[in-house]
Design a protein around this motif. Structure first.
Motif, PDB file in Angstrom:
ATOM      1  N   LEU A   1      -1.552 -30.577   1.728  1.00 57.28           N
ATOM      2  CA  LEU A   1      -2.243 -31.028   2.797  1.00 57.28           C
ATOM      3  C   LEU A   1      -1.830 -32.681   3.165  1.00 57.28           C
ATOM      4  O   LEU A   1      -1.819 -33.038   4.116  1.00 57.28           O
ATOM      5  N   LEU A   2      -1.591 -33.325   2.153  1.00 57.37           N
ATOM      6  CA  LEU A   2      -1.436 -34.790   2.362  1.00 57.37           C
ATOM      7  C   LEU A   2      -0.014 -35.120   2.326  1.00 57.37           C
ATOM      8  O   LEU A   2       0.399 -36.130   2.543  1.00 57.37           O
ATOM      9  N   GLY A   3       0.814 -34.197   2.414  1.00 54.35           N
ATOM     10  CA  GLY A   3       2.358 -34.187   2.702  1.00 54.35           C
ATOM     11  C   GLY A   3       3.073 -34.651   1.246  1.00 54.35           C
ATOM     12  O   GLY A   3       4.363 -35.272   1.409  1.00 54.35           O
ATOM     13  N   PHE A   4       2.366 -34.673   0.271  1.00 53.69           N
ATOM     14  CA  PHE A   4       2.907 -35.204  -1.074  1.00 53.69           C
ATOM     15  C   PHE A   4       3.959 -33.929  -1.268  1.00 53.69           C
ATOM     16  O   PHE A   4       4.979 -33.939  -2.394  1.00 53.69           O
ATOM     17  N   LEU A   5       3.580 -32.649  -1.101  1.00 58.26           N
ATOM     18  CA  LEU A   5       4.378 -31.477  -1.174  1.00 58.26           C
ATOM     19  C   LEU A   5       4.856 -30.893  -0.030  1.00 58.26           C
ATOM     20  O   LEU A   5       4.025 -30.823   0.901  1.00 58.26           O
ATOM     21  N   SER A   6       5.930 -30.251   0.188  1.00 57.31           N
ATOM     22  CA  SER A   6       6.332 -29.273   1.224  1.00 57.31           C
ATOM     23  C   SER A   6       5.987 -28.007   1.005  1.00 57.31           C
ATOM     24  O   SER A   6       6.663 -27.516  -0.003  1.00 57.31           O
ATOM     25  N   PRO A   7       5.322 -27.234   2.059  1.00 53.99           N
ATOM     26  CA  PRO A   7       5.239 -25.793   1.715  1.00 53.99           C
ATOM     27  C   PRO A   7       6.564 -24.945   1.669  1.00 53.99           C
ATOM     28  O   PRO A   7       7.189 -25.373   2.323  1.00 53.99           O
ATOM     29  N   THR A   8       6.421 -24.031   0.797  1.00 53.03           N
ATOM     30  CA  THR A   8       7.777 -23.133   1.166  1.00 53.03           C
ATOM     31  C   THR A   8       7.473 -22.348   2.207  1.00 53.03           C
ATOM     32  O   THR A   8       8.698 -21.963   2.733  1.00 53.03           O
ATOM     33  N   GLU A   9       6.435 -22.115   2.558  1.00 45.26           N
ATOM     34  CA  GLU A   9       6.118 -21.029   3.917  1.00 45.26           C
ATOM     35  C   GLU A   9       4.936 -21.620   4.400  1.00 45.26           C
ATOM     36  O   GLU A   9       4.117 -22.183   3.747  1.00 45.26           O
ATOM     37  N   GLY A  10       4.498 -21.369   5.755  1.00 44.00           N
ATOM     38  CA  GLY A  10       3.564 -21.846   6.302  1.00 44.00           C
ATOM     39  C   GLY A  10       3.144 -23.053   6.894  1.00 44.00           C
ATOM     40  O   GLY A  10       4.179 -23.766   7.002  1.00 44.00           O
ATOM     41  N   SER A  11       2.123 -23.372   7.590  1.00 45.97           N
ATOM     42  CA  SER A  11       1.963 -24.640   8.276  1.00 45.97           C
ATOM     43  C   SER A  11       0.385 -24.890   8.232  1.00 45.97           C
ATOM     44  O   SER A  11      -0.381 -24.393   7.616  1.00 45.97           O
ATOM     45  N   GLY A  12       0.252 -26.512   8.578  1.00 44.13           N
ATOM     46  CA  GLY A  12      -1.099 -26.960   8.526  1.00 44.13           C
ATOM     47  C   GLY A  12      -1.037 -28.064   9.249  1.00 44.13           C
ATOM     48  O   GLY A  12      -0.023 -28.830   9.860  1.00 44.13           O
ATOM     49  N   ARG A  13      -2.508 -28.278   9.634  1.00 46.91           N
ATOM     50  CA  ARG A  13      -2.654 -29.644  10.439  1.00 46.91           C
ATOM     51  C   ARG A  13      -3.931 -30.270   9.591  1.00 46.91           C
ATOM     52  O   ARG A  13      -4.773 -29.811   9.403  1.00 46.91           O
ATOM     53  N   LEU A  14      -3.675 -31.772   9.956  1.00 51.70           N
ATOM     54  CA  LEU A  14      -4.983 -32.655   9.527  1.00 51.70           C
ATOM     55  C   LEU A  14      -5.451 -33.404  10.545  1.00 51.70           C
ATOM     56  O   LEU A  14      -4.539 -34.211  10.892  1.00 51.70           O
ATOM     57  N   LEU A  15      -6.722 -33.365  10.881  1.00 52.55           N
ATOM     58  CA  LEU A  15      -7.271 -33.932  11.892  1.00 52.55           C
ATOM     59  C   LEU A  15      -6.161 -33.824  13.211  1.00 52.55           C
ATOM     60  O   LEU A  15      -5.971 -34.792  14.134  1.00 52.55           O
ATOM     61  N   GLY A  16      -5.867 -32.721  13.395  1.00 55.10           N
ATOM     62  CA  GLY A  16      -4.763 -32.276  14.507  1.00 55.10           C
ATOM     63  C   GLY A  16      -3.481 -32.530  14.326  1.00 55.10           C
ATOM     64  O   GLY A  16      -2.718 -32.452  15.190  1.00 55.10           O
TER      65      GLY A  16
ATOM     66  N   ASP B   1       5.176 -33.049   9.388  1.00 51.94           N
ATOM     67  CA  ASP B   1       5.765 -34.118  10.308  1.00 51.94           C
ATOM     68  C   ASP B   1       5.300 -35.454   9.623  1.00 51.94           C
ATOM     69  O   ASP B   1       4.254 -35.746   9.931  1.00 51.94           O
ATOM     70  N   GLU B   2       6.212 -36.077   8.990  1.00 52.85           N
ATOM     71  CA  GLU B   2       5.977 -37.446   8.395  1.00 52.85           C
ATOM     72  C   GLU B   2       5.265 -38.315   9.335  1.00 52.85           C
ATOM     73  O   GLU B   2       4.245 -39.058   9.090  1.00 52.85           O
ATOM     74  N   ASP B   3       5.777 -38.708  10.352  1.00 46.91           N
ATOM     75  CA  ASP B   3       5.235 -39.778  11.525  1.00 46.91           C
ATOM     76  C   ASP B   3       3.970 -39.155  12.059  1.00 46.91           C
ATOM     77  O   ASP B   3       2.864 -40.169  12.013  1.00 46.91           O
ATOM     78  N   ASP B   4       3.699 -37.938  12.422  1.00 49.34           N
ATOM     79  CA  ASP B   4       2.412 -37.590  12.761  1.00 49.34           C
ATOM     80  C   ASP B   4       1.291 -37.697  11.835  1.00 49.34           C
ATOM     81  O   ASP B   4       0.248 -37.697  11.963  1.00 49.34           O
ATOM     82  N   LEU B   5       1.955 -37.181  10.485  1.00 52.14           N
ATOM     83  CA  LEU B   5       0.824 -37.167   9.285  1.00 52.14           C
ATOM     84  C   LEU B   5       0.482 -38.639   9.008  1.00 52.14           C
ATOM     85  O   LEU B   5      -0.844 -38.567   8.608  1.00 52.14           O
TER      86      LEU B   5
ATOM     87  N   GLU C   1      -0.435 -40.915  11.168  1.00 51.13           N
ATOM     88  CA  GLU C   1      -1.485 -40.951  12.244  1.00 51.13           C
ATOM     89  C   GLU C   1      -2.787 -40.713  11.678  1.00 51.13           C
ATOM     90  O   GLU C   1      -3.749 -41.020  11.831  1.00 51.13           O
ATOM     91  N   ALA C   2      -2.597 -39.302  10.955  1.00 51.30           N
ATOM     92  CA  ALA C   2      -3.942 -38.617  10.451  1.00 51.30           C
ATOM     93  C   ALA C   2      -4.346 -39.603   9.320  1.00 51.30           C
ATOM     94  O   ALA C   2      -5.665 -39.561   8.972  1.00 51.30           O
ATOM     95  N   LYS C   3      -3.505 -40.144   8.430  1.00 50.73           N
ATOM     96  CA  LYS C   3      -3.926 -40.596   7.248  1.00 50.73           C
ATOM     97  C   LYS C   3      -4.633 -41.976   7.542  1.00 50.73           C
ATOM     98  O   LYS C   3      -5.250 -42.698   6.724  1.00 50.73           O
ATOM     99  N   ARG C   4      -4.514 -42.679   8.784  1.00 48.93           N
ATOM    100  CA  ARG C   4      -5.164 -44.029   9.115  1.00 48.93           C
ATOM    101  C   ARG C   4      -6.817 -43.546   9.072  1.00 48.93           C
ATOM    102  O   ARG C   4      -7.383 -44.629   8.985  1.00 48.93           O
ATOM    103  N   ARG C   5      -7.099 -42.345   9.236  1.00 45.17           N
ATOM    104  CA  ARG C   5      -8.440 -42.009   9.382  1.00 45.17           C
ATOM    105  C   ARG C   5      -8.902 -40.885   8.084  1.00 45.17           C
ATOM    106  O   ARG C   5     -10.053 -40.240   8.318  1.00 45.17           O
ATOM    107  N   LEU C   6      -8.036 -40.944   7.073  1.00 42.73           N
ATOM    108  CA  LEU C   6      -8.551 -40.279   6.039  1.00 42.73           C
ATOM    109  C   LEU C   6      -8.767 -41.154   4.564  1.00 42.73           C
ATOM    110  O   LEU C   6      -8.238 -42.447   4.732  1.00 42.73           O
TER     111      LEU C   6
END
Length: 331
Positions: free
Chosen positions: A49-64, A69-73, A75-80
């Motif tokens: 969830l926090l981007g420390f590991l990359s999933p082998t398969e699948g997807s996820g979103r954190l606060l949208g 996506d490192e840059d997108d993530l 933005e989420a971590k500013r509110r986490l």
């Protein structure tokens, strides 16, 4: 928009399938407990969830924001807010210096309030901290910037009972004001006390996601009774009776039992009942009871039911090989 969304997330280390097609959603403004024993896959899910590991398969979103996506993530971590199971603070720094560092990175809106609540010893170095004090300092750093979402990995580990209660009251208050809380735990009483919903993970697979109350309803009630005279076990042959344990009063004489007592009868019993309690009481109405208690089944029993029976398929870890280091805490 949900606070957390995972869809088919799998993490395969080759030797260990740490997460297997994990899918769930955490709504905004709820407390979601992620439940399972050590090694079930809880920490792998959090690290993904926090981007420390990359999933082998699948997807996820954190606060949208897309967790892959490192840059997108960012933005989420500013509110986490995030509290790992073992916070790695600089042991040569004092608690005050740790807080100043965190404030310089993410801001500080609430540290004064949080320090009064959790009270870590700020003027001592982290090297001198007990495990509980490290945890208290971690709670302050997690909430000090007033995040929208907090992710906590075994948050009460090392806290004394009074501090655990204080933490529970604080988290419920934050939830009531709109904060989303996701935390992993194997402490079932904590989950019962705090959560709106829970997800149970077993061998890397999500077994269920549902409200805590639904789990408790499914688990039924624990019934204990003591009767003045023997009751035939046939009286309890109704839908919903499980795990029946019976005994006869040891004061019954053998000759009297042979003459007047059915071969299968009891004066004391304990059972789990998942049916309509009124139906059970109607069945017992004709017998003179000395004691009867009906209690909610322990959440531990619910947990054990999910872990009973056949285990799910999972790649074993060969005895001669070590688990990859990034998966070693809780794969």
């Amino acid at each position: 928009m949900a606070a957390i969304e995972l869809e088919g997330v799998t993490k395969d280390y080759g030797e260990v399938l740490a997460n297997d097609d994990v899918t769930f959603t955490v709504e905004r403004g709820e407390i979601f407990g992620y439940l399972g024993p050590n090694g079930a896959g809880k920490t792998t899910t959090i690290r993904t969830l926090l981007g420390f590991l990359s999933p082998t398969e699948g997807s996820g979103r954190l606060l949208g924001h897309d967790i892959t996506d490192e840059d997108d993530l960012i933005e989420a971590k500013r509110r986490l807010g995030y509290l790992p199971d073992d916070p790695a603070f600089d042991e040569t720094a004092t608690g005050r210096e740790i807080l100043e560092l965190h404030a310089s990175i993410k801001g500080d809106e609430r540290s004064a309030e949080l320090l009064e609540l959790f009270d870590p010893p700020l003027d001592r170095t982290v090297r001198e901290y007990s495990h509980g004090n490290v945890r208290k300092l971690g709670l302050v750093t997690t909430f000090m910037h007033d995040p929208d979402l907090v992710i906590l990995d075994e948050p009460t580990s090392g806290l004394d009972p009074l501090m655990q209660q204080r933490f529970a009251e604080f988290v419920r208050s934050e939830r009531d004001q709109g904060m989303t809380v996701f935390f992993s735990s194997h402490v079932l009483s904590e989950v019962r006390r705090l959560c709106d919903r829970v997800g149970i993970i077993r061998d890397g697979r999500l077994v269920t996601v549902e409200p805590v109350e639904s789990l408790l309803d499914r688990s039924g009630k624990v019934v204990r009774l003591r009767a003045a005279e023997p009751i035939p076990t046939e009286a309890l042959e109704i839908d919903g009776v499980h795990e029946l344990e019976t005994s006869l009063d040891p004061g019954e004489g053998e000759s009297e039992r042979d003459a007047t007592t059915p071969a299968t009868a009891f004066t004391e019993c304990t059972l789990t009942f998942t049916g309509d309690v009124n139906a059970l009481l109607d069945r017992l109405r004709e017998y003179r009871l000395l004691d009867l208690s009906i209690e909610e089944a322990p959440l531990e029993d619910v947990f054990m039911r999910f872990y009973g029976g056949e285990r799910s398929e999972r790649k074993p870890t060969p005895a001669a090989k070590s688990v990859p280091s990034e998966a070693s805490d809780d794969v």
